[in-house]
Design an enzyme around this catalytic site. Structure first.
Site, PDB file in Angstrom:
ATOM      1  N   ASP A  97      27.544  26.307  28.406  1.00 28.60           N
ATOM      2  CA  ASP A  97      26.832  27.552  28.686  1.00 28.60           C
ATOM      3  C   ASP A  97      25.934  27.355  29.907  1.00 28.60           C
ATOM      4  OD1 ASP A  97      25.540  29.961  28.619  1.00 28.60           O
ATOM      5  OD2 ASP A  97      24.312  29.508  26.853  1.00 28.60           O
TER       6      ASP A  97
ATOM      7  N   HIS B  27      27.474  33.455  34.280  1.00 28.05           N
ATOM      8  CA  HIS B  27      27.545  33.432  35.739  1.00 28.05           C
ATOM      9  C   HIS B  27      27.469  34.893  36.184  1.00 28.05           C
ATOM     10  CE1 HIS B  27      28.769  31.714  39.623  1.00 28.05           C
ATOM     11  NE2 HIS B  27      29.515  32.786  39.786  1.00 28.05           N
TER      12      HIS B  27
ATOM     13  N   GLU C   8      31.720  32.982  33.353  1.00 29.51           N
ATOM     14  CA  GLU C   8      31.460  34.231  34.058  1.00 29.51           C
ATOM     15  C   GLU C   8      31.699  35.382  33.079  1.00 29.51           C
ATOM     16  OE1 GLU C   8      33.316  34.518  37.907  1.00 29.51           O
ATOM     17  OE2 GLU C   8      32.262  36.372  38.371  1.00 29.51           O
TER      18      GLU C   8
ATOM     19  N   ASP D 108      30.180  38.430  40.311  1.00 33.09           N
ATOM     20  CA  ASP D 108      30.120  38.665  41.761  1.00 33.09           C
ATOM     21  C   ASP D 108      30.008  40.174  42.007  1.00 33.09           C
ATOM     22  OD1 ASP D 108      32.781  39.105  40.870  1.00 33.09           O
ATOM     23  OD2 ASP D 108      33.514  39.021  42.919  1.00 33.09           O
TER      24      ASP D 108
HETATM   25  O1  G3I Z   1      49.650  31.987  35.021  1.00 30.08           O
HETATM   26  C1  G3I Z   1      49.324  30.619  34.996  1.00 30.08           C
HETATM   27  C2  G3I Z   1      50.086  29.969  33.887  1.00 30.08           C
HETATM   28  O2  G3I Z   1      51.462  30.077  34.122  1.00 30.08           O
HETATM   29  C3  G3I Z   1      49.637  28.520  33.814  1.00 30.08           C
HETATM   30  O3  G3I Z   1      50.270  27.890  32.731  1.00 30.08           O
HETATM   31  C4  G3I Z   1      48.136  28.444  33.627  1.00 30.08           C
HETATM   32  C5  G3I Z   1      47.605  27.010  33.582  1.00 30.08           C
HETATM   33  O4  G3I Z   1      47.029  26.627  34.784  1.00 30.08           O
HETATM   34  O5  G3I Z   1      47.505  29.105  34.683  1.00 30.08           O
HETATM   35  C6  G3I Z   1      47.828  30.473  34.792  1.00 30.08           C
HETATM   36  O6  G3I Z   1      47.184  30.969  35.920  1.00 30.08           O
HETATM   37  C7  G3I Z   1      45.827  31.258  35.802  1.00 30.08           C
HETATM   38  C8  G3I Z   1      45.592  32.636  36.358  1.00 30.08           C
HETATM   39  O7  G3I Z   1      44.216  32.932  36.352  1.00 30.08           O
HETATM   40  C9  G3I Z   1      46.321  33.711  35.567  1.00 30.08           C
HETATM   41  O8  G3I Z   1      45.709  33.967  34.368  1.00 30.08           O
HETATM   42  C10 G3I Z   1      45.019  30.245  36.612  1.00 30.08           C
HETATM   43  O9  G3I Z   1      45.124  28.958  36.029  1.00 30.08           O
HETATM   44  C11 G3I Z   1      43.565  30.662  36.680  1.00 30.08           C
HETATM   45  O10 G3I Z   1      42.872  29.830  37.574  1.00 30.08           O
HETATM   46  C12 G3I Z   1      43.427  32.087  37.156  1.00 30.08           C
HETATM   47  O11 G3I Z   1      42.080  32.435  36.959  1.00 30.08           O
HETATM   48  C13 G3I Z   1      41.626  33.650  37.499  1.00 30.08           C
HETATM   49  C14 G3I Z   1      40.449  33.376  38.454  1.00 30.08           C
HETATM   50  O12 G3I Z   1      39.916  34.594  38.916  1.00 30.08           O
HETATM   51  C15 G3I Z   1      40.856  32.537  39.642  1.00 30.08           C
HETATM   52  O13 G3I Z   1      41.810  33.181  40.391  1.00 30.08           O
HETATM   53  C16 G3I Z   1      41.142  34.512  36.352  1.00 30.08           C
HETATM   54  O14 G3I Z   1      42.251  34.908  35.548  1.00 30.08           O
HETATM   55  C17 G3I Z   1      40.449  35.751  36.892  1.00 30.08           C
HETATM   56  O15 G3I Z   1      39.883  36.435  35.815  1.00 30.08           O
HETATM   57  C18 G3I Z   1      39.364  35.361  37.879  1.00 30.08           C
HETATM   58  O16 G3I Z   1      38.838  36.520  38.415  1.00 30.08           O
HETATM   59  C19 G3I Z   1      37.581  36.416  39.077  1.00 30.08           C
HETATM   60  C20 G3I Z   1      37.772  37.121  40.410  1.00 30.08           C
HETATM   61  O17 G3I Z   1      38.666  36.366  41.181  1.00 30.08           O
HETATM   62  C21 G3I Z   1      36.438  37.340  41.123  1.00 30.08           C
HETATM   63  N1  G3I Z   1      35.507  37.985  40.260  1.00 30.08           N
HETATM   64  C22 G3I Z   1      35.252  37.277  39.027  1.00 30.08           C
HETATM   65  C23 G3I Z   1      36.516  37.090  38.239  1.00 30.08           C
HETATM   66  C24 G3I Z   1      36.258  36.356  36.925  1.00 30.08           C
HETATM   67  O18 G3I Z   1      36.008  35.009  37.080  1.00 30.08           O
HETATM   68  O1  9MR Z   2      30.479  33.713  41.992  1.00 31.69           O
HETATM   69  C1  9MR Z   2      31.865  33.669  42.262  1.00 31.69           C
HETATM   70  C2  9MR Z   2      32.637  34.106  41.044  1.00 31.69           C
HETATM   71  O2  9MR Z   2      32.359  35.450  40.783  1.00 31.69           O
HETATM   72  C3  9MR Z   2      34.107  33.891  41.250  1.00 31.69           C
HETATM   73  O3  9MR Z   2      34.802  34.097  40.038  1.00 31.69           O
HETATM   74  C4  9MR Z   2      34.385  32.485  41.738  1.00 31.69           C
HETATM   75  C5  9MR Z   2      35.838  32.316  42.111  1.00 31.69           C
HETATM   76  O4  9MR Z   2      36.205  33.250  43.074  1.00 31.69           O
HETATM   77  O5  9MR Z   2      33.619  32.197  42.881  1.00 31.69           O
HETATM   78  C6  9MR Z   2      32.244  32.281  42.654  1.00 31.69           C
HETATM   79  O6  9MR Z   2      31.567  31.985  43.845  1.00 31.69           O
HETATM   80  C7  9MR Z   2      31.503  30.610  44.156  1.00 31.69           C
HETATM   81  C8  9MR Z   2      32.365  30.342  45.376  1.00 31.69           C
HETATM   82  O7  9MR Z   2      33.713  30.596  45.072  1.00 31.69           O
HETATM   83  C9  9MR Z   2      32.179  28.922  45.819  1.00 31.69           C
HETATM   84  N1  9MR Z   2      30.781  28.644  46.057  1.00 31.69           N
HETATM   85  C10 9MR Z   2      29.948  28.839  44.873  1.00 31.69           C
HETATM   86  C11 9MR Z   2      30.047  30.267  44.410  1.00 31.69           C
HETATM   87  C12 9MR Z   2      29.243  30.485  43.129  1.00 31.69           C
HETATM   88  O8  9MR Z   2      27.927  30.243  43.330  1.00 31.69           O
END
Ligand code: G3I
Ligand code: 9MR
Ligand code: ZN
Length: 544
Positions: A518, A474, A527, A148
């Site tokens: 993939d 992604h 991503e 993103d």
């Molecule tokens: O901490 C809990 C743990 O206690 C639990 O056992 C485990 C099982 O569900 O989950 C852990 O939490 C996770 C959390 O990250 C901490 O690592 C969540 O499941 C997981 O959904 C969450 O994912 C994060 C995701 O955003 C959604 O919030 C990723 O770490 C994080 O890297 C990702 O970041 C995104 C940004 O929001 C937007 N840009 C892209 C980026 C990468 O995808």
């Molecule tokens: O592209 C977005 C990605 O970078 C983020 O990790 C993810 C969770 O915040 O969200 C993706 O965007 C999606 C949005 O949340 C829901 N609609 C589809 C988007 C991807 O095409």
């Protein structure tokens, strides 16, 4: 299907080498590029493990130290090709570093260095301060976070910190050139890694308000569709300040000061001044100011349930930079908060060696690194060292439970599981500095083998690195331009949570290691982000 899993990039000449079979081969051979047999061996049966779901056998060929290109053959099955050489990770390291350059936001890309990956200047419009009636602010620059176009302060600070700690611990990284524009300093040119880190540091400085606090993120209100960066022209918003972001940038600016002072004293002093200003705000605002997305906004939240580890890191980094005991005393207080905290939402769960955490949320391990660099046997260091040792032994136990000698358990296969792995490899790398141990080396090697293809997906999780490297991250810029992704990007990797539409359509009951596909739209599996690449820089710098 019968498969032989190998590290598709290669193995260092004098290091551990293994192939993993999902069958019981009678014996195995290794052929060189001319199809000559250079090694024969027998595999050891491991049995079925729960994270891969496979019945595995292991073929050790550590004894083979001939350099060149090879493949493993057994019972008519062939592995992917790999190389053996002392330089087999050199290109990988350069590519992993260059990704930060390609992710530059604003006008940081030039055609000369970006080739087909060039995009026009992006996100240069001033950002509105969400919910406030004040002048829009210039926060241009830095790196896009991931697939993103958001730019998030805590994630950015942690990614730069991984790079900067890499430099502190492994000076040779300063010599690695990865083809980015030159950046001048007091006595010539900045090393590439510092020139690239400076791009993000400059952006983070813009994220700091006059009063010292730091905005948590700058993004559009909702994620952009899959368009080019320059076409994403929606209004940019600076969302609330948080103590999380403020503490993380206080820490990373203090850390950066300790490095840039040898290259550009006025820049280093500016960093320290900004770090101190952030810290002053933190002291005046002792209550946690956490972050929640604005109602209706869906860009990354990077939520954290407390700010103890962030304040701890800031105090440790400022102590290391200045030697002022006041910061050490603050770190002691925050260490108590960290140890007493029993939240379950925390990144590595409560009480599991929190002083070893290097993630985007739990950052106390980064504080430990600053204290180790100061090289004093103070109380926090002693406790932190115990935790690194305890974590290393836990990881060793984990690895004994599966045929890949992989230090992960089922619980680690969350969103960004490859970073869970890389954080563990960072811990083992550090533990090896504190107390060198052959078994840590073996675990680091197996971890890297896993990332580069020795896994039950038979996939290298780094683009263009290996015959079967993943190809469809992604990632908006390359998808929108209809070109292949650039090399060196680390995929988030298998995730039991299967938190997107593509992932949730995968067969149910997959073993953790196979919760992956993939696919470009599978953002919870595939991503890329700056802080999934940055720990790999640390690990490779340590290994090479
Ligand atoms: O901490 C809990 C743990 O206690 C639990 O056992 C485990 C099982 O569900 O989950 C852990 O939490 C996770 C959390 O990250 C901490 O690592 C969540 O499941 C997981 O959904 C969450 O994912 C994060 C995701 O955003 C959604 O919030 C990723 O770490 C994080 O890297 C990702 O970041 C995104 C940004 O929001 C937007 N840009 C892209 C980026 C990468 O995808
Ligand atoms: O592209 C977005 C990605 O970078 C983020 O990790 C993810 C969770 O915040 O969200 C993706 O965007 C999606 C949005 O949340 C829901 N609609 C589809 C988007 C991807 O095409
Ligand atoms: Zn941009």
């Amino acid at each position: 299907m019968k498969k032989i899993f190998v590290n598709q990039v290669g193995y260092l000449k004098n290091n551990h080498k293994k192939a993993v079979f999902n069958f019981k081969p009678s014996s195995f051979t290794i052929l060189d590029a001319n199809e000559n047999c250079v090694f024969e061996g027998t595999a050891t049966h491991f049995g079925k493990d729960s994270i891969s779901g496979e019945d595995l056998s292991i073929g050790d060929f550590s004894q083979l130290s001939t350099t060149g290109g090879f493949k493993v053959i057994a019972d008519g099955v062939e592995s992917h090709c790999f190389s053996i050489s002392d330089s087999c990770y050199d290109k990988l390291l350069k590519n992993v570093c260059k990704c930060f350059f390609y992710l530059r936001c604003g006008s940081g890309l030039c055609k000369e260095h970006s080739g087909i990956y060039y995009h026009k200047p992006c996100h240069l419009k001033k950002a509105s301060v969400y919910g406030e009636d004040v002048q829009p602010v210039d926060v241009s620059g830095g790196w896009h976070d991931a697939g993103d176009y958001g730019r998030y302060s805590t994630a950015g600070a942690v990614a730069v910190a991984h790079l900067l700690y890499s430099v502190r611990f492994f000076k040779d990284l300063l010599c690695v050139k990865f083809d980015i524009p030159e950046e001048k300093c007091d006595n010539g040119l900045l090393p590439d890694i510092l020139a690239e880190a400076k791009v993000e540091l400059n952006f983070l400085m813009k994220m700091q308000r006059e009063n010292g606090s730091v905005w948590h993120k700058v993004t559009t209100f909702s994620h952009a569709p899959f368009i080019r960066p320059e076409d994403d022209t929606e209004e940019l918003f600076l969302f609330d300040v948080s103590s999380l972001a403020t503490a993380d940038i206080a820490a990373v600016f203090a850390l950066a000061f300790t490095i840039y002072k040898d290259y550009d004293i006025s820049y280093a002093n500016l960093l320290l001044e900004r770090g101190l200003k952030a810290y002053k705000w933190l002291k005046e605002n002792p209550n946690p100011l956490l972050f929640k997305n604005a109602e209706g906004s869906n860009t990354g939240e990077y939520p954290e349930p407390e700010d103890y580890s962030n304040r701890f890191w800031a105090a440790c980094a400022l102590y290391e930079a200045t030697g002022n005991k006041e910061y050490y005393n603050d770190a002691l207080l925050q260490k108590e908060n960290i140890m007493n905290y029993d939240g379950t939402a925390s990144e590595q769960g409560a009480h599991r060696n929190p002083l070893t955490c290097f993630g985007w949320a739990d950052v106390a391990g980064l504080g430990s690194l600053s204290l180790f660099l100061r090289n004093e046997d103070n109380d926090i260091c002693l406790i932190a060292k115990e935790q690194f040792l305890s974590e290393a032994s836990r990881l060793k136990n984990n690895a004994a439970q599966n045929g890949f000698n992989l230090c992960m358990t089922k619980d680690d296969f969350i969103w960004g599981s490859n970073m869970e792995l890389l954080k563990y490899l960072m811990i083992l790398t550090i533990e090896n500095k504190i107390k060198p141990d052959e078994s840590n080396d073996a675990l680091i090697t197996s971890g890297l083998d896993y990332l580069l293809g020795c896994n039950s997906m038979d996939t290298s999780y780094v683009t263009s690195e290996g015959e079967n490297a993943f190809k469809n991250p992604h990632l908006r810029p390359t998808f929108a331009a209809n070109i292949p992704a650039w090399p060196g990007l680390v995929s988030g990797g298998p995730n039991l949570g299967l938190q997107d539409e593509i992932a949730s359509a995968l067969p149910k009951d997959l073993p953790p290691m196979k919760c992956y596909t993939d696919h470009v739209q599978a953002y919870s599996l595939n991503e890329i982000t700056i802080y999934w690449n940055s720990p790999l820089v640390f690990v490779l710098a340590g290994l090479i």
